[in-house]
Design a protein around this motif. Structure first.
Motif, PDB file in Angstrom:
ATOM      1  N   LEU A  20       0.767  -1.203   0.078  1.00  0.00           N
ATOM      2  CA  LEU A  20      -0.087   0.042  -0.005  1.00  0.00           C
ATOM      3  C   LEU A  20       0.865   1.088   0.003  1.00  0.00           C
ATOM      4  O   LEU A  20       1.783   1.434   0.817  1.00  0.00           O
ATOM      5  CB  LEU A  20      -1.001  -0.066   1.020  1.00  0.00           C
ATOM      6  N   CYS A  21       0.356   2.242  -0.789  1.00  0.00           N
ATOM      7  CA  CYS A  21       1.309   3.192  -0.794  1.00  0.00           C
ATOM      8  C   CYS A  21       0.428   4.386   0.044  1.00  0.00           C
ATOM      9  O   CYS A  21      -0.776   4.531  -0.041  1.00  0.00           O
ATOM     10  CB  CYS A  21       0.950   3.882  -2.258  1.00  0.00           C
ATOM     11  N   VAL A  22       1.035   5.059   1.066  1.00  0.00           N
ATOM     12  CA  VAL A  22       0.480   5.827   2.007  1.00  0.00           C
ATOM     13  C   VAL A  22       1.143   7.365   1.850  1.00  0.00           C
ATOM     14  O   VAL A  22       2.470   7.567   1.953  1.00  0.00           O
ATOM     15  CB  VAL A  22       0.809   5.458   3.415  1.00  0.00           C
ATOM     16  N   GLY A  40      -6.413   7.553   6.672  1.00  0.00           N
ATOM     17  CA  GLY A  40      -6.346   8.624   5.846  1.00  0.00           C
ATOM     18  C   GLY A  40      -7.636   8.336   4.795  1.00  0.00           C
ATOM     19  O   GLY A  40      -8.392   7.600   5.202  1.00  0.00           O
ATOM     20  N   TYR A  41      -7.550   8.945   3.803  1.00  0.00           N
ATOM     21  CA  TYR A  41      -8.571   8.940   2.550  1.00  0.00           C
ATOM     22  C   TYR A  41      -8.263   8.054   1.512  1.00  0.00           C
ATOM     23  O   TYR A  41      -7.044   8.384   1.111  1.00  0.00           O
ATOM     24  CB  TYR A  41      -8.883  10.311   2.098  1.00  0.00           C
ATOM     25  N   THR A  42      -8.896   7.248   1.108  1.00  0.00           N
ATOM     26  CA  THR A  42      -8.590   6.404  -0.206  1.00  0.00           C
ATOM     27  C   THR A  42      -8.669   7.342  -1.377  1.00  0.00           C
ATOM     28  O   THR A  42      -9.612   8.113  -1.446  1.00  0.00           O
ATOM     29  CB  THR A  42      -9.433   5.352  -0.253  1.00  0.00           C
ATOM     30  N   ASP A  53      -3.409  11.864   2.520  1.00  0.00           N
ATOM     31  CA  ASP A  53      -3.747  12.866   3.751  1.00  0.00           C
ATOM     32  C   ASP A  53      -3.612  11.997   4.840  1.00  0.00           C
ATOM     33  O   ASP A  53      -4.587  12.358   5.903  1.00  0.00           O
ATOM     34  CB  ASP A  53      -4.790  13.709   3.612  1.00  0.00           C
ATOM     35  N   ALA A  54      -2.640  11.012   5.096  1.00  0.00           N
ATOM     36  CA  ALA A  54      -2.781  10.082   6.152  1.00  0.00           C
ATOM     37  C   ALA A  54      -1.991  10.561   7.577  1.00  0.00           C
ATOM     38  O   ALA A  54      -1.068  11.380   7.353  1.00  0.00           O
ATOM     39  CB  ALA A  54      -2.093   8.874   5.723  1.00  0.00           C
ATOM     40  N   SER A  55      -2.357   9.877   8.405  1.00  0.00           N
ATOM     41  CA  SER A  55      -1.868  10.066   9.783  1.00  0.00           C
ATOM     42  C   SER A  55      -1.172   8.769  10.135  1.00  0.00           C
ATOM     43  O   SER A  55      -1.826   7.538   9.660  1.00  0.00           O
ATOM     44  CB  SER A  55      -2.609  10.577  10.920  1.00  0.00           C
ATOM     45  N   VAL A  56      -0.131   8.320  10.765  1.00  0.00           N
ATOM     46  CA  VAL A  56       0.422   7.127  11.357  1.00  0.00           C
ATOM     47  C   VAL A  56       0.944   7.354  12.687  1.00  0.00           C
ATOM     48  O   VAL A  56       1.109   8.207  13.211  1.00  0.00           O
ATOM     49  CB  VAL A  56       1.843   7.032  10.278  1.00  0.00           C
ATOM     50  N   GLU A  57       0.779   5.992  13.276  1.00  0.00           N
ATOM     51  CA  GLU A  57       1.086   5.756  14.523  1.00  0.00           C
ATOM     52  C   GLU A  57       1.924   4.499  14.568  1.00  0.00           C
ATOM     53  O   GLU A  57       1.525   3.526  14.059  1.00  0.00           O
ATOM     54  CB  GLU A  57      -0.076   5.483  15.375  1.00  0.00           C
ATOM     55  N   VAL A  58       3.056   4.502  15.038  1.00  0.00           N
ATOM     56  CA  VAL A  58       4.031   3.609  15.251  1.00  0.00           C
ATOM     57  C   VAL A  58       3.684   2.679  16.308  1.00  0.00           C
ATOM     58  O   VAL A  58       3.371   3.188  17.639  1.00  0.00           O
ATOM     59  CB  VAL A  58       5.604   4.002  15.459  1.00  0.00           C
TER      60      VAL A  58
END
Length: 180
Positions: A20-22, A40-42, A53-58
């Motif tokens: 997946l590309c984020v 985020g938004y697909t 427009d994604a957010s990420v949590e490790v």
């Protein structure tokens, strides 16, 4: 887990052999192998949707994903199965093009041509010393550019001949490499 990070904020993640590309809304401190949760938004991609427009949590850290060994014929025949996935492919070097931001390897396998890009900051002297005709094994993120974008609910014309009237072969394919 994360398989590759690009300087422009694109992150490639992989799970159960699917990629997946984020596209992140904000830069984050990430590394290959990080286990993450993204939201985020697909948006339409060439063969599979992307997340923007994604957010990420490790969630944790680990080893980078293992690449999938595949031949170019399979990549071209089923790009939707490998898009944005970390792959390993063998090919012959046709040409090496030095650009301002990256080194581009032009490769041939199975009578098909593809390119592999290495950012200049990650390429080393070994890349420059490659000779045309060399047999290479490359590991990187597979990206296919389709003549048509994926659009939810869109059904292509049934007038297309062949065994799969909904398949459109890639216009081009590329391997985005982490380094040499």
């Amino acid at each position: 887990p994360i398989s590759l990070l690009k300087d422009d904020g694109a992150v490639f993640i992989q799970d159960n052999g699917r990629g997946l590309c984020v596209l992140l809304a904000q830069q984050a401190s990430l590394a290959p192998g990080d286990r993450v949760m993204v939201s985020g938004y697909t948006a339409p991609g060439d063969y599979i949707p992307i997340l923007e427009d994604a957010s990420v949590e490790v969630l944790g850290h680990g080893a980078a994903p293992t690449p999938i060994s595949v031949d170019l014929k399979s990549l071209l025949g089923s790009p939707e199965n490998y898009d944005y996935t970390l792959v390993r492919v063998e090919a012959n070097l046709v040409n090496l093009i030095s650009g301002p931001a990256q080194q581009t390897l032009v490769l041939e396998a199975s009578n098909s041509v593809m390119t592999a890009d290495i950012a200049n900051g990650k390429a080393n002297g070994a890349v420059q010393s490659l000779r045309n005709g060399s047999r290479l094994e490359l590991t990187g993120i597979f990206i296919a550019q389709s003549p048509l974008k994926w659009i939810p609910g869109f059904i292509p014309s049934r007038e297309r001949s062949g065994s799969n009237p909904f398949y459109f072969p890639p216009d081009s394919v590329q391997i985005l490499m982490r380094g040499q």
